[in-house]
Scaffold this motif. Structure first.
Motif, PDB file in Angstrom:
ATOM      1  N   CYS A 182      51.966  44.481  41.645  1.00 54.49           N
ATOM      2  CA  CYS A 182      51.013  44.432  42.262  1.00 54.49           C
ATOM      3  C   CYS A 182      50.279  45.221  43.222  1.00 54.49           C
ATOM      4  CB  CYS A 182      50.288  42.982  41.910  1.00 54.49           C
ATOM      5  SG  CYS A 182      48.806  43.498  42.603  1.00 54.49           S
ATOM      6  N   LEU A 183      51.121  45.064  44.151  1.00 55.68           N
ATOM      7  CA  LEU A 183      51.429  45.528  46.029  1.00 55.68           C
ATOM      8  C   LEU A 183      51.985  47.303  45.753  1.00 55.68           C
ATOM      9  CD1 LEU A 183      53.042  42.543  47.302  1.00 55.68           C
ATOM     10  CD2 LEU A 183      50.576  42.626  47.641  1.00 55.68           C
ATOM     11  N   THR A 184      52.380  47.503  45.000  1.00 51.42           N
ATOM     12  CA  THR A 184      53.292  48.328  44.895  1.00 51.42           C
ATOM     13  C   THR A 184      52.164  49.539  44.623  1.00 51.42           C
ATOM     14  OG1 THR A 184      54.868  48.469  44.472  1.00 51.42           O
ATOM     15  CG2 THR A 184      54.619  50.624  43.558  1.00 51.42           C
ATOM     16  N   ASN A 185      51.352  49.129  43.679  1.00 50.56           N
ATOM     17  CA  ASN A 185      49.820  49.783  43.388  1.00 50.56           C
ATOM     18  C   ASN A 185      49.113  49.232  44.186  1.00 50.56           C
ATOM     19  OD1 ASN A 185      51.607  50.145  40.241  1.00 50.56           O
ATOM     20  ND2 ASN A 185      50.496  48.336  39.982  1.00 50.56           N
ATOM     21  N   ILE A 186      48.475  48.656  45.135  1.00 47.88           N
ATOM     22  CA  ILE A 186      47.373  48.778  45.597  1.00 47.88           C
ATOM     23  C   ILE A 186      47.930  49.742  46.565  1.00 47.88           C
ATOM     24  CG2 ILE A 186      46.522  47.380  47.763  1.00 47.88           C
ATOM     25  CD1 ILE A 186      46.818  44.916  45.072  1.00 47.88           C
ATOM     26  N   TYR A 187      48.949  49.618  47.823  1.00 48.52           N
ATOM     27  CA  TYR A 187      49.056  50.134  48.518  1.00 48.52           C
ATOM     28  C   TYR A 187      49.673  52.096  48.552  1.00 48.52           C
ATOM     29  CZ  TYR A 187      47.766  46.210  50.894  1.00 48.52           C
ATOM     30  OH  TYR A 187      47.704  44.866  52.047  1.00 48.52           O
ATOM     31  N   SER A 188      50.096  52.116  47.064  1.00 47.44           N
ATOM     32  CA  SER A 188      50.755  53.339  46.564  1.00 47.44           C
ATOM     33  C   SER A 188      51.838  53.778  47.500  1.00 47.44           C
ATOM     34  CB  SER A 188      48.998  54.164  47.170  1.00 47.44           C
ATOM     35  OG  SER A 188      48.058  54.427  46.277  1.00 47.44           O
ATOM     36  N   GLU A 189      52.538  52.693  47.231  1.00 46.98           N
ATOM     37  CA  GLU A 189      53.834  52.509  48.148  1.00 46.98           C
ATOM     38  C   GLU A 189      55.305  52.582  46.814  1.00 46.98           C
ATOM     39  OE1 GLU A 189      54.599  54.113  51.015  1.00 46.98           O
ATOM     40  OE2 GLU A 189      52.435  54.356  51.971  1.00 46.98           O
ATOM     41  N   THR A 190      56.219  52.773  47.892  1.00 45.30           N
ATOM     42  CA  THR A 190      57.327  51.965  46.478  1.00 45.30           C
ATOM     43  C   THR A 190      57.833  51.078  46.734  1.00 45.30           C
ATOM     44  OG1 THR A 190      58.795  53.180  48.730  1.00 45.30           O
ATOM     45  CG2 THR A 190      58.491  55.298  46.811  1.00 45.30           C
ATOM     46  N   PRO A 191      58.667  50.520  45.915  1.00 49.33           N
ATOM     47  CA  PRO A 191      58.405  48.766  46.207  1.00 49.33           C
ATOM     48  C   PRO A 191      60.146  48.218  46.796  1.00 49.33           C
ATOM     49  CG  PRO A 191      59.079  49.539  43.816  1.00 49.33           C
ATOM     50  CD  PRO A 191      59.018  51.026  43.824  1.00 49.33           C
ATOM     51  N   GLU A 192      60.768  49.956  46.935  1.00 47.48           N
ATOM     52  CA  GLU A 192      61.832  49.823  48.276  1.00 47.48           C
ATOM     53  C   GLU A 192      60.872  49.355  49.538  1.00 47.48           C
ATOM     54  OE1 GLU A 192      61.894  51.587  46.612  1.00 47.48           O
ATOM     55  OE2 GLU A 192      63.623  50.807  45.152  1.00 47.48           O
TER      56      GLU A 192
ATOM     57  N   TRP B 107      37.204  44.100  47.746  1.00 45.11           N
ATOM     58  CA  TRP B 107      38.256  45.440  46.882  1.00 45.11           C
ATOM     59  C   TRP B 107      39.494  44.489  45.935  1.00 45.11           C
ATOM     60  CZ3 TRP B 107      42.829  47.956  46.602  1.00 45.11           C
ATOM     61  CH2 TRP B 107      43.027  48.492  45.735  1.00 45.11           C
ATOM     62  N   LEU B 108      40.040  44.163  47.110  1.00 44.33           N
ATOM     63  CA  LEU B 108      41.817  43.266  47.474  1.00 44.33           C
ATOM     64  C   LEU B 108      41.812  42.409  46.473  1.00 44.33           C
ATOM     65  CD1 LEU B 108      43.183  43.723  50.480  1.00 44.33           C
ATOM     66  CD2 LEU B 108      44.068  44.968  48.268  1.00 44.33           C
TER      67      LEU B 108
ATOM     68  N   GLN C 160      41.604  53.060  38.595  1.00 46.41           N
ATOM     69  CA  GLN C 160      42.835  53.830  37.370  1.00 46.41           C
ATOM     70  C   GLN C 160      43.712  53.095  38.065  1.00 46.41           C
ATOM     71  OE1 GLN C 160      41.591  58.069  39.156  1.00 46.41           O
ATOM     72  NE2 GLN C 160      42.009  58.431  37.045  1.00 46.41           N
ATOM     73  N   ARG C 161      44.327  52.365  39.410  1.00 42.14           N
ATOM     74  CA  ARG C 161      45.426  52.260  39.435  1.00 42.14           C
ATOM     75  C   ARG C 161      45.849  50.614  38.712  1.00 42.14           C
ATOM     76  NH1 ARG C 161      44.701  54.478  44.260  1.00 42.14           N
ATOM     77  NH2 ARG C 161      43.640  52.136  44.990  1.00 42.14           N
ATOM     78  N   ARG C 162      44.195  49.922  38.655  1.00 41.28           N
ATOM     79  CA  ARG C 162      43.950  48.677  38.026  1.00 41.28           C
ATOM     80  C   ARG C 162      43.853  48.413  36.967  1.00 41.28           C
ATOM     81  NH1 ARG C 162      39.514  45.233  40.570  1.00 41.28           N
ATOM     82  NH2 ARG C 162      40.568  44.756  42.342  1.00 41.28           N
ATOM     83  N   GLN C 163      43.771  49.485  36.068  1.00 45.33           N
ATOM     84  CA  GLN C 163      43.649  50.300  34.730  1.00 45.33           C
ATOM     85  C   GLN C 163      45.192  50.045  34.446  1.00 45.33           C
ATOM     86  OE1 GLN C 163      43.267  53.997  32.537  1.00 45.33           O
ATOM     87  NE2 GLN C 163      40.993  53.136  32.719  1.00 45.33           N
TER      88      GLN C 163
ATOM     89  N   LEU D 120      44.869  39.691  38.476  1.00 49.16           N
ATOM     90  CA  LEU D 120      44.527  40.031  39.195  1.00 49.16           C
ATOM     91  C   LEU D 120      43.212  40.162  39.610  1.00 49.16           C
ATOM     92  CD1 LEU D 120      45.096  43.439  36.682  1.00 49.16           C
ATOM     93  CD2 LEU D 120      46.483  42.497  38.539  1.00 49.16           C
ATOM     94  N   ARG D 121      42.653  38.867  40.320  1.00 54.98           N
ATOM     95  CA  ARG D 121      41.330  38.022  40.568  1.00 54.98           C
ATOM     96  C   ARG D 121      40.231  39.492  39.671  1.00 54.98           C
ATOM     97  NH1 ARG D 121      45.285  35.467  41.584  1.00 54.98           N
ATOM     98  NH2 ARG D 121      45.803  33.810  43.478  1.00 54.98           N
ATOM     99  N   VAL D 122      40.613  39.425  38.547  1.00 52.73           N
ATOM    100  CA  VAL D 122      38.838  40.694  37.705  1.00 52.73           C
ATOM    101  C   VAL D 122      38.711  39.616  37.386  1.00 52.73           C
ATOM    102  CG1 VAL D 122      40.150  42.674  39.142  1.00 52.73           C
ATOM    103  CG2 VAL D 122      40.335  41.320  36.377  1.00 52.73           C
ATOM    104  N   PRO D 123      37.183  40.003  36.447  1.00 52.31           N
ATOM    105  CA  PRO D 123      36.292  38.900  36.152  1.00 52.31           C
ATOM    106  C   PRO D 123      37.275  39.495  34.720  1.00 52.31           C
ATOM    107  CG  PRO D 123      34.964  39.976  36.886  1.00 52.31           C
ATOM    108  CD  PRO D 123      36.349  40.737  37.118  1.00 52.31           C
ATOM    109  N   VAL D 124      37.141  38.291  33.667  1.00 50.19           N
ATOM    110  CA  VAL D 124      37.807  38.651  32.562  1.00 50.19           C
ATOM    111  C   VAL D 124      37.017  39.783  31.481  1.00 50.19           C
ATOM    112  CG1 VAL D 124      38.619  37.505  29.777  1.00 50.19           C
ATOM    113  CG2 VAL D 124      38.866  36.177  32.280  1.00 50.19           C
ATOM    114  N   ALA D 125      36.011  39.910  31.648  1.00 55.22           N
ATOM    115  CA  ALA D 125      35.085  41.001  31.127  1.00 55.22           C
ATOM    116  C   ALA D 125      35.073  42.113  31.117  1.00 55.22           C
ATOM    117  CB  ALA D 125      33.641  40.655  30.857  1.00 55.22           C
ATOM    118  N   ASP D 126      35.569  42.376  32.772  1.00 53.25           N
ATOM    119  CA  ASP D 126      36.639  43.757  32.704  1.00 53.25           C
ATOM    120  C   ASP D 126      37.464  44.173  31.874  1.00 53.25           C
ATOM    121  OD1 ASP D 126      34.223  43.452  35.149  1.00 53.25           O
ATOM    122  OD2 ASP D 126      35.452  43.445  36.598  1.00 53.25           O
TER     123      ASP D 126
END
Length: 366
Positions: A14-24, A67-68, A261-264, A284-290
């Motif tokens: 999840c952190l990789t998608n948020i910050y657009s960095e590699t897992p390393e 957003w986070l 798009q990253r969250r999707q 993901l800390r988002v509403p179930v409806a989303d």
């Protein structure tokens, strides 16, 4: 990252998608903060307000904190106020937080102070103060060009272009039309500009996008510039205003990565692993409806149609959708017209006495 990993229970993926960095990179950053990345992250018993307060104390904006954590700006601000935190004054307060050089270039290009501030994401007052500190003129001096009595030959057009004059200025100095200037520059093998665009805008790409969408506002959205800057570059390049897209122009694909798009993508990855909508929403800390909305709309058998509809729900214009997906604008409009049109009501809500009497007589004869 450490707060999100330890307090909120965000995984490395999840952190990789948020910050657009590699897992390393994410792993190294967490290890540098003394975080045990080998242990499975578990959300703490503290409420989400504590996590939001910690993130806000790290000098993150309310928008970024919301957003986070999966909340809107208004909801995040209300939660932070409920924790008793003293909110910081909105807007940048340090000189280093504003790209003053770009701000001055935007102003000298002819944009208003309000448009310059909107391009950099700052208020009118902040933009004006930064321009005053930089010594930039509040009212750029207009360029007065005299039009000749008789049109000048095509050789003058090429000479002025080589000297660095803009096409709009060449048109006025030579007394020729935009099409004449463009035609003879093309015959001489010269590009639309001699010098690079001071705003970093690729004029050829801008014109190519505009020819496919026939909308300066959609073109500006695709290239992340103001509509005024897009119109100025189109006029300078000699591009005529179009009522409809160019039918001979092939589809153009300029992808873009937005937060939704990253969250999707994260939702689909978790759904493929067998997680339920409620579990994904909690992680993901988002509403179930989303979550259910994303999963439901992408169950369409035509993934292209589904993505067009979903992008429209995210507020993207038809022209932006066409460029982002590499489709023709008429196809995008056809899908939107088919699936977003309101069905017609077959019968009125209330019937008149004459209609009720005719219906009774019809039943009697039958």
């Amino acid at each position: 990252m450490a707060v999100l990993h330890q307090s909120a229970g965000y995984s490395l993926a999840c952190l990789t998608n948020i910050y657009s960095e590699t897992p390393e990179v994410i792993r190294s950053a967490l290890l540098a903060e003394g975080v045990d990345v080998e242990a499975h992250p578990r959300p703490s018993q503290a409420p989400i307000a504590v996590t939001m307060k910690r993130l806000y104390d790290l000098k993150l904006s309310i928008d970024r904190v919301g957003w986070l954590c999966g909340y809107s700006y208004g909801q995040a601000r209300k939660i932070l106020l409920g924790t008793g935190v003293q909110l910081r004054q909105r807007g940048p307060s340090l000189e280093t937080e504003v790209d003053v050089k770009r701000l001055v270039k935007l102003r000298k290009s002819g944009l208003s102070i309000e448009a310059c501030g909107r391009d950099l994401g700052i208020s009118f007052g902040t933009a004006r103060n930064r321009l005053l500190d930089a010594g930039a003129p509040m009212r750029p001096e207009p360029i007065i060009l005299a039009r000749p009595k008789t049109p000048l030959p095509a050789s003058v057009v090429v000479d002025l272009h080589l000297q660095g004059y803009k096409n709009d200025h060449i048109r006025k100095l030579t007394g020729r039309s935009s099409s004449f200037v463009q035609h003879h520059l093309a015959r001489a093998g010269l590009p639309a500009r001699v010098n690079p665009d001071p705003l970093g805008i690729d004029t050829r790409t801008l014109v190519a996008v505009y020819r496919r969408v026939a909308s300066s506002r959609a073109t500006a959205d695709v290239l992340h510039i103001s509509a005024g800057a897009a119109l100025a570059r189109l006029w300078e390049s000699g591009q005529d205003i179009l009522d409809v897209p160019d039918p001979d122009a092939a589809p153009l694909h300029i992808p873009g990565q937005d937060p939704w798009q990253r969250r999707q993508q994260e939702i689909f990855v978790r759904a493929a692993k067998g997680q339920r909508a409620s579990e994904i929403a909690a992680d993901l800390r988002v509403p179930v409806a989303d979550v259910t909305a994303v999963m439901r709309i992408y169950q369409h058998r035509d993934r292209t149609t589904a993505e067009i509809l979903y992008r429209r729900t995210q507020g993207e214009r038809p022209g932006v959708i066409a460029i982002r997906m590499g489709l023709r604008l008429d196809r995008v409009k056809a899908v939107l017209g088919k699936y977003t049109s309101r069905p017609r009501r077959s019968t009125p809500l209330t019937k008149s006495p004459t209609q009720q009497r005719n219906r009774h007589v019809h039943r009697h004869h039958c």
